[in-house]
Design an enzyme around this catalytic site. Structure first.
Site, PDB file in Angstrom:
ATOM      1  CG  ASP A   1      12.249 -12.190   1.475  1.00  0.00           C
ATOM      2  OD1 ASP A   1      11.678 -11.984   0.394  1.00  0.00           O
ATOM      3  OD2 ASP A   1      11.794 -12.921   2.364  1.00  0.00           O
TER       4      ASP A   1
ATOM      5  CE  LYS B   1       7.524 -10.282   0.825  1.00  0.00           C
ATOM      6  NZ  LYS B   1       6.087 -10.240   1.075  1.00  0.00           N
TER       7      LYS B   1
ATOM      8  CG  MET C   1       9.725  -9.298  12.317  1.00  0.00           C
ATOM      9  SD  MET C   1       8.436  -9.866  11.180  1.00  0.00           S
ATOM     10  CE  MET C   1       8.053 -11.468  11.884  1.00  0.00           C
TER      11      MET C   1
END
Length: 527
Positions: free
Chosen positions: A38, A60, A169
């Protein structure tokens, strides 16, 4: 599951710093034939893999183009079935927001062999590295970890009942998070911490409350970040070094970026048992360390000569110890023969270097003489003979010199004998070359990822070169040395660097590990 020659390892890369990966993960990276990773994975981790490894980045990263999951699954199956050792490297832990289920199901369906290797999730590492505990007997008896990638999907009414919240996130949705929490009853004065790029030299930390954190972070890029909300954030003030910063008015902390060796990768070539101390010194200056042991310390081929000397200790006037290894091995053998420091009564002891002196003091003995410069030549030049430094040895002066079995300082014996002393040199230990080069160090050298190469003895230079000869890519050409700083602890080691590597960039002014660290820091500052 059908047995395959190939195998897929779903590996957790941890929060970012290579040193925070598991030992198992390091080993697998150094053996990978195919790497599928990633974009969130820290770039230095890619330096650990062999130069021949096929590297496939699949994205990602939030807001950036990424490879479709179905295509990633196909990559894993294809390379596994071709008989390759495949590492699927994921940020943090593969099972914490790692989307591993789809990949595992595809591997099972294809009959591919696989294994999942845990990693440290940033949900746990970020607060710890920032000095914020997630639990506390009074303030936080539980915590919840969540993704705020889709804030509308979260049950905010339930979440505000939990004492500590850890949000991943959530950088792009900070305003929505703050609004939802206050809307559902959380006080506007609730502490909040935002940690960006945790575990990396560029780590940043913002502290505030729900009422002012948006203002404090205005105009800042927060991703990738971990957000901690709850009273435990206040505990940080009591759990960090008090002199490190003024916590009452801090808005942002930049960890490690200002350290002099930040962003530099240093290869340490000391023996396994001795590398930790030097590595710690360099890490305190911000360096990233790769250890490549170039020495293996072991017993001599025979104890006979040392045992004979120990049996006659009372006949000696001086004991000379020129290294930490000599001290340790001599006293270990002394103990093995049923004796201790009392057997040295009446014998004067000379040592070379601060470290050797410290080792001697650990046996409750003080050295009678330490030369001003921490090398064997200085011992010869400044030895307290009768009549001063230029004098001669007393009549029948007998000196015991336990030393490395091969490759020691012949000049010391020669010069002392010329002064009229009887020198009995006996092998106390052997320093050998490891059979193989450390795979992580090899990959870093092949990938031109090493900035500084350090040597603390001539033997480490010699053995390093022997190990390099076992790598065809490195031994064929020394181009990999062009942009590498070669750092030496002292003159004799420097001679070996010139003779065997053809260059030297740094020599310590004081011939100690502290002196070598200081010299490296000065060189980096000038370049």
């Amino acid at each position: 599951m059908k047995s395959q020659k190939g195998k897929v390892y779903l590996v957790g890369a941890g929060p970012g710093d290579c040193d925070l990966m598991t030992v198992r993960s390091h080993k697998l990276l150094s053996q990978a034939e195919v790497l599928i990773y990633d974009a969130l994975v820290d770039i230095p981790q890619l330096e650990l893999i062999p130069a021949t490894c096929l590297k496939i980045e699949v994205g990602k990263r939030g807001g950036k183009p990424s490879t479709q999951q179905q295509e990633i699954n196909s990559f894993l199956v294809e390379h596994c079935k071709s008989g390759k050792q495949v590492v699927r490297l994921k940020s943090g832990d593969p099972f914490i927001f790692g989307r591993s289920s789809s990949e595992i199901q595809a591997l099972i369906a294809a009959g591919c062999n696989f294994e999942v290797i845990p990693g440290i999730s940033s949900a746990f590492a970020a607060p710890l590295l920032a000095g914020i505990p997630l639990t506390d007997p009074v303030m936080s008896r539980c915590f919840a970890v969540m993704s705020a990638h889709e804030p509308d999907a979260l049950e905010w009414e339930a979440l505000v009942q939990i004492e500590t919240l850890v949000i991943l996130m959530g950088g792009r949705n900070l305003s929505e998070i703050v609004w939802q929490l206050q809307k559902h009853g959380l006080s506007s004065q609730t502490p909040i911490a935002i940690i960006r790029d945790c575990g990396r030299p560029e780590q940043l930390l913002w502290l505030g409350t729900l009422s002012d954190i948006a203002r404090k972070t205005a105009g800042q890029s927060l991703s990738p970040c971990v957000i901690i909300i709850g009273e435990v954030v206040r505990l940080r003030e009591y759990l960090i070094q008090p002199e490190s910063t003024n916590m009452s008015d801090i808005n942002a902390i930049q960890n490690n970026r200002e350290l002099p060796l930040a962003g530099k990768t240093v290869l340490v070539t000391r023996s396994v048992s001795q590398s930790a101390e030097f590595s710690d010194r360099l890490q305190q200056q911000g360096a990233r360390i790769i250890e490549m042991p170039a020495l293996v310390i072991g017993p001599p081929s025979s104890w006979e000569e040392l045992d004979s000397a120990i049996a006659q200790l009372s006949t000696f006037h001086w004991l000379i110890l020129t290294s930490h290894n000599a001290v340790d091995c001599f006293f270990q053998r002394l103990q093995a023969k049923g004796k201790d420091a009392r057997s040295l009564f009446g014998i004067k002891i000379a040592v070379v270097g601060k470290k050797t002196a410290e080792s001697l003091r650990s046996h409750s003995l003080q050295p009678d003489f330490i030369p001003p410069n921490f090398v064997a030549d200085s011992l010869v030049e400044n030895f307290p003979w009768q009549g001063g430094h230029g004098g001669t040895a007393p009549t029948n002066c007998k000196i015991l010199f336990p030393r490395v079995e091969s490759g020691g300082r012949e000049v010391l014996v020669k010069e002392f004998t010329a002064k009229g002393a009887q020198v009995i040199e006996v092998p106390a230990y052997q320093s050998c070359c490891p059979e193989t080069i450390d795979p992580i160090a090899l990959a870093a050298l092949q990938n031109r990822a090493v900035n500084i190469l350090t040597f603390a003895s001539s033997k480490t230079v010699q053995n390093f070169c022997k190990l390099i000869e076992k790598s065809p890519e490195l031994s064929r050409s020394q181009d990999w040395l062009k942009n590498v700083c070669i750092a030496s602890i002292g003159p004799e080691t420097s001679k070996s660097c010139y003779n065997l590597l053809g260059k030297l960039d740094v020599e310590a002014k004081e011939y100690t590990l502290d002196g070598l660290t200081e010299a490296i820091v000065e060189w980096v500052a000038q370049h």
